[in-house]
Scaffold this motif. Structure first.
Motif, PDB file in Angstrom:
ATOM      1  N   ASP A  71      -2.790   0.313  -4.465  1.00 52.91           N
ATOM      2  CA  ASP A  71      -2.244  -1.226  -3.966  1.00 52.91           C
ATOM      3  C   ASP A  71      -1.256  -1.504  -5.102  1.00 52.91           C
ATOM      4  O   ASP A  71      -1.851  -1.755  -6.472  1.00 52.91           O
ATOM      5  CB  ASP A  71      -3.496  -1.941  -4.036  1.00 52.91           C
ATOM      6  CG  ASP A  71      -3.004  -3.442  -3.764  1.00 52.91           C
ATOM      7  OD1 ASP A  71      -1.698  -3.900  -3.740  1.00 52.91           O
ATOM      8  OD2 ASP A  71      -3.930  -4.489  -4.138  1.00 52.91           O
ATOM      9  N   THR A 102      -0.855   3.850   6.161  1.00 53.99           N
ATOM     10  CA  THR A 102      -0.650   2.537   5.333  1.00 53.99           C
ATOM     11  C   THR A 102       0.677   2.358   5.235  1.00 53.99           C
ATOM     12  O   THR A 102       1.655   3.075   5.750  1.00 53.99           O
ATOM     13  CB  THR A 102      -0.980   2.976   3.739  1.00 53.99           C
ATOM     14  OG1 THR A 102      -0.269   4.105   3.374  1.00 53.99           O
ATOM     15  CG2 THR A 102      -2.491   3.038   3.607  1.00 53.99           C
ATOM     16  N   THR A 111      -0.743  -3.314   5.267  1.00 52.08           N
ATOM     17  CA  THR A 111      -1.560  -3.040   6.611  1.00 52.08           C
ATOM     18  C   THR A 111      -1.933  -1.578   6.790  1.00 52.08           C
ATOM     19  O   THR A 111      -1.469  -0.672   6.203  1.00 52.08           O
ATOM     20  CB  THR A 111      -0.654  -3.425   7.635  1.00 52.08           C
ATOM     21  OG1 THR A 111      -0.305  -4.710   7.784  1.00 52.08           O
ATOM     22  CG2 THR A 111      -1.439  -3.142   8.911  1.00 52.08           C
ATOM     23  N   VAL A 112      -3.476  -1.437   7.120  1.00 54.37           N
ATOM     24  CA  VAL A 112      -3.922  -0.105   7.519  1.00 54.37           C
ATOM     25  C   VAL A 112      -3.949   0.015   8.903  1.00 54.37           C
ATOM     26  O   VAL A 112      -4.667  -0.899   9.519  1.00 54.37           O
ATOM     27  CB  VAL A 112      -5.269   0.279   6.694  1.00 54.37           C
ATOM     28  CG1 VAL A 112      -5.715   1.492   7.272  1.00 54.37           C
ATOM     29  CG2 VAL A 112      -4.997   0.201   5.110  1.00 54.37           C
ATOM     30  N   SER A 166       4.079   4.155   4.729  1.00 54.43           N
ATOM     31  CA  SER A 166       3.890   4.812   3.460  1.00 54.43           C
ATOM     32  C   SER A 166       3.343   6.188   3.430  1.00 54.43           C
ATOM     33  O   SER A 166       3.521   7.150   2.683  1.00 54.43           O
ATOM     34  CB  SER A 166       3.566   4.216   2.366  1.00 54.43           C
ATOM     35  OG  SER A 166       2.435   3.676   2.546  1.00 54.43           O
ATOM     36  N   LEU A 179       0.778  -1.283   0.025  1.00 49.91           N
ATOM     37  CA  LEU A 179       0.148   0.151   0.007  1.00 49.91           C
ATOM     38  C   LEU A 179       0.903   1.297  -0.074  1.00 49.91           C
ATOM     39  O   LEU A 179       1.598   1.340   0.934  1.00 49.91           O
ATOM     40  CB  LEU A 179      -0.772   0.032   1.280  1.00 49.91           C
ATOM     41  CG  LEU A 179      -1.955  -1.140   1.341  1.00 49.91           C
ATOM     42  CD1 LEU A 179      -2.839  -1.270   2.476  1.00 49.91           C
ATOM     43  CD2 LEU A 179      -2.758  -1.320   0.111  1.00 49.91           C
ATOM     44  N   TYR A 212      -4.804   7.502   9.997  1.00 57.37           N
ATOM     45  CA  TYR A 212      -4.646   6.307   9.295  1.00 57.37           C
ATOM     46  C   TYR A 212      -3.655   6.312   8.397  1.00 57.37           C
ATOM     47  O   TYR A 212      -3.173   7.157   7.861  1.00 57.37           O
ATOM     48  CB  TYR A 212      -5.954   5.856   8.684  1.00 57.37           C
ATOM     49  CG  TYR A 212      -7.238   6.120   9.202  1.00 57.37           C
ATOM     50  CD1 TYR A 212      -7.809   4.963   9.840  1.00 57.37           C
ATOM     51  CD2 TYR A 212      -7.953   7.463   9.740  1.00 57.37           C
ATOM     52  CE1 TYR A 212      -8.803   4.986  10.757  1.00 57.37           C
ATOM     53  CE2 TYR A 212      -9.177   7.332  10.566  1.00 57.37           C
ATOM     54  CZ  TYR A 212      -9.680   6.011  11.001  1.00 57.37           C
ATOM     55  OH  TYR A 212     -10.501   6.089  11.807  1.00 57.37           O
ATOM     56  N   ASN A 259      -0.477   4.604  -0.673  1.00 55.23           N
ATOM     57  CA  ASN A 259      -0.958   5.779  -0.364  1.00 55.23           C
ATOM     58  C   ASN A 259      -2.363   5.562   0.214  1.00 55.23           C
ATOM     59  O   ASN A 259      -3.172   4.398  -0.268  1.00 55.23           O
ATOM     60  CB  ASN A 259      -1.043   6.654  -1.467  1.00 55.23           C
ATOM     61  CG  ASN A 259      -0.633   8.365  -1.099  1.00 55.23           C
ATOM     62  OD1 ASN A 259      -1.709   8.831  -0.277  1.00 55.23           O
ATOM     63  ND2 ASN A 259       0.492   9.089  -1.311  1.00 55.23           N
ATOM     64  N   LEU A 260      -3.115   6.611   0.591  1.00 51.78           N
ATOM     65  CA  LEU A 260      -4.619   6.675   0.754  1.00 51.78           C
ATOM     66  C   LEU A 260      -5.309   8.124   0.727  1.00 51.78           C
ATOM     67  O   LEU A 260      -4.498   8.917   0.768  1.00 51.78           O
ATOM     68  CB  LEU A 260      -4.823   5.938   2.304  1.00 51.78           C
ATOM     69  CG  LEU A 260      -4.368   6.822   3.517  1.00 51.78           C
ATOM     70  CD1 LEU A 260      -5.247   6.503   4.792  1.00 51.78           C
ATOM     71  CD2 LEU A 260      -2.782   7.126   3.988  1.00 51.78           C
ATOM     72  N   ARG A 290     -13.804  -4.726   1.949  1.00 52.34           N
ATOM     73  CA  ARG A 290     -13.022  -4.593   0.988  1.00 52.34           C
ATOM     74  C   ARG A 290     -13.550  -4.339  -0.504  1.00 52.34           C
ATOM     75  O   ARG A 290     -14.417  -5.151  -0.422  1.00 52.34           O
ATOM     76  CB  ARG A 290     -11.780  -5.335   1.003  1.00 52.34           C
ATOM     77  CG  ARG A 290     -11.363  -5.670   2.306  1.00 52.34           C
ATOM     78  CD  ARG A 290     -10.008  -6.701   2.258  1.00 52.34           C
ATOM     79  NE  ARG A 290      -9.373  -6.950   3.484  1.00 52.34           N
ATOM     80  CZ  ARG A 290      -8.239  -7.530   3.587  1.00 52.34           C
ATOM     81  NH1 ARG A 290      -7.679  -8.149   2.713  1.00 52.34           N
ATOM     82  NH2 ARG A 290      -7.876  -7.750   4.853  1.00 52.34           N
ATOM     83  N   LEU A 317      -7.326   3.232  -1.644  1.00 52.34           N
ATOM     84  CA  LEU A 317      -5.787   2.750  -1.252  1.00 52.34           C
ATOM     85  C   LEU A 317      -5.194   2.463  -2.697  1.00 52.34           C
ATOM     86  O   LEU A 317      -5.818   1.829  -3.405  1.00 52.34           O
ATOM     87  CB  LEU A 317      -5.981   1.475  -0.469  1.00 52.34           C
ATOM     88  CG  LEU A 317      -6.518   1.556   1.105  1.00 52.34           C
ATOM     89  CD1 LEU A 317      -6.963   0.196   1.421  1.00 52.34           C
ATOM     90  CD2 LEU A 317      -5.699   2.193   1.792  1.00 52.34           C
TER      91      LEU A 317
END
Length: 260
Positions: A17, A246, A251-252, A228, A2, A244, A4-5, A35, A15
């Protein structure tokens, strides 16, 4: 993996991915853990910026493209309702971080090969222009009011760069951050409701809070494998007080401030 978010404001976390074994995608996650996929078949998705019904995403954010100068990067826009995707700017090399100025222009960074900051004008997105190449290995980028904040990832000293959004080629304010640059690898960042800058140290697995006025910084979290990016919660189900984060481990994590 991951990268970015962002939050769509409607209840979903978006997200980037960048899977090592399958094509990349922009995934969705709801606050209950459900998801989904907004759009798949995305080559090296990077920065995400939500604007109304659309989300902008960089593609081609891969080490191979950056090191060998392969201009396969783009900025795409995806309609959050129809999920239709189109490219608005191409010919970019490893576009990594992404932010939007108040006038609608987009800024994207490159931190490998020939690092620099690129502007994608809102009125002619097909004509990206290099703004400057003197900022070091710029990675994360965030905009708050008239300020543009950038992190450097591989320089000997980790730094937070501060630019005037109205004069991107003008003076640069540099804030030195703790630790050794290559052992930190400062990644993406965000500006909190308190005006402080929050940024992820990828290799060090830490999150820092930086006061952009005084330059003072402190660690707010550690032990986050290959962190990240960080963003404050937004939209239904997400805590606006919480960060939050990533990670490249897929994992978040939610970072909740202490009470009081």
């Amino acid at each position: 993996m991951l990268e970015n978010l962002a939050f769509d404001g409607r209840g979903a976390m978006l997200l980037s991915d960048s899977s090592f074994v399958t094509p990349g995608a922009v995934r969705t996650l709801d606050a209950a853990g459900g998801r989904g996929t907004l759009v798949d078949g995305v080559n090296g998705p990077g920065g995400l910026v939500v604007d109304g019904d659309n989300v902008y995403v960089t593609t081609g954010n891969t080490a191979v493209s950056g090191l060998f100068g392969i201009a396969d990067g783009t900025v795409d826009v995806v309609d959050l309702q129809t999920r239709q995707r189109r490219t608005i700017s191409g010919g970019l090399v490893m576009p990594n971080g992404l932010a939007r100025l108040g006038n609608g222009d987009l800024l994207t960074t490159r931190n490998l090969g020939a690092p620099g900051l690129t502007r994608i004008p809102a009125d002619r997105p097909g004509q990206p222009e290099t703004v400057r190449t003197d900022l070091g290995t710029v990675d994360g980028v965030a905009v708050a009011g008239d300020r543009v904040y950038l992190t450097t990832s591989f320089d000997p000293v980790s730094e937070l760069k501060v630019l005037d959004a109205r004069d991107l080629r003008g003076p640069v304010r540099t804030i030195s951050l703790p630790g050794v640059g290559p052992l930190n690898v400062a990644d993406d960042l965000t500006v909190g409701p308190d005006g402080a800058v929050y940024l992820a140290y990828n290799v060090a697995g830490r999150v820092l809070r930086v006061n952009p006025e005084s330059g003072e910084s402190c660690e707010v979290a550690s032990g986050l494998a290959l962190a990240s990016a960080v963003k404050f919660g937004a939209g239904p189900g997400w805590d606006p007080r919480a960060l939050y984060a990533t990670g490249f481990d897929g994992t978040v994590r939610r970072l909740t401030p202490p009470v009081g």
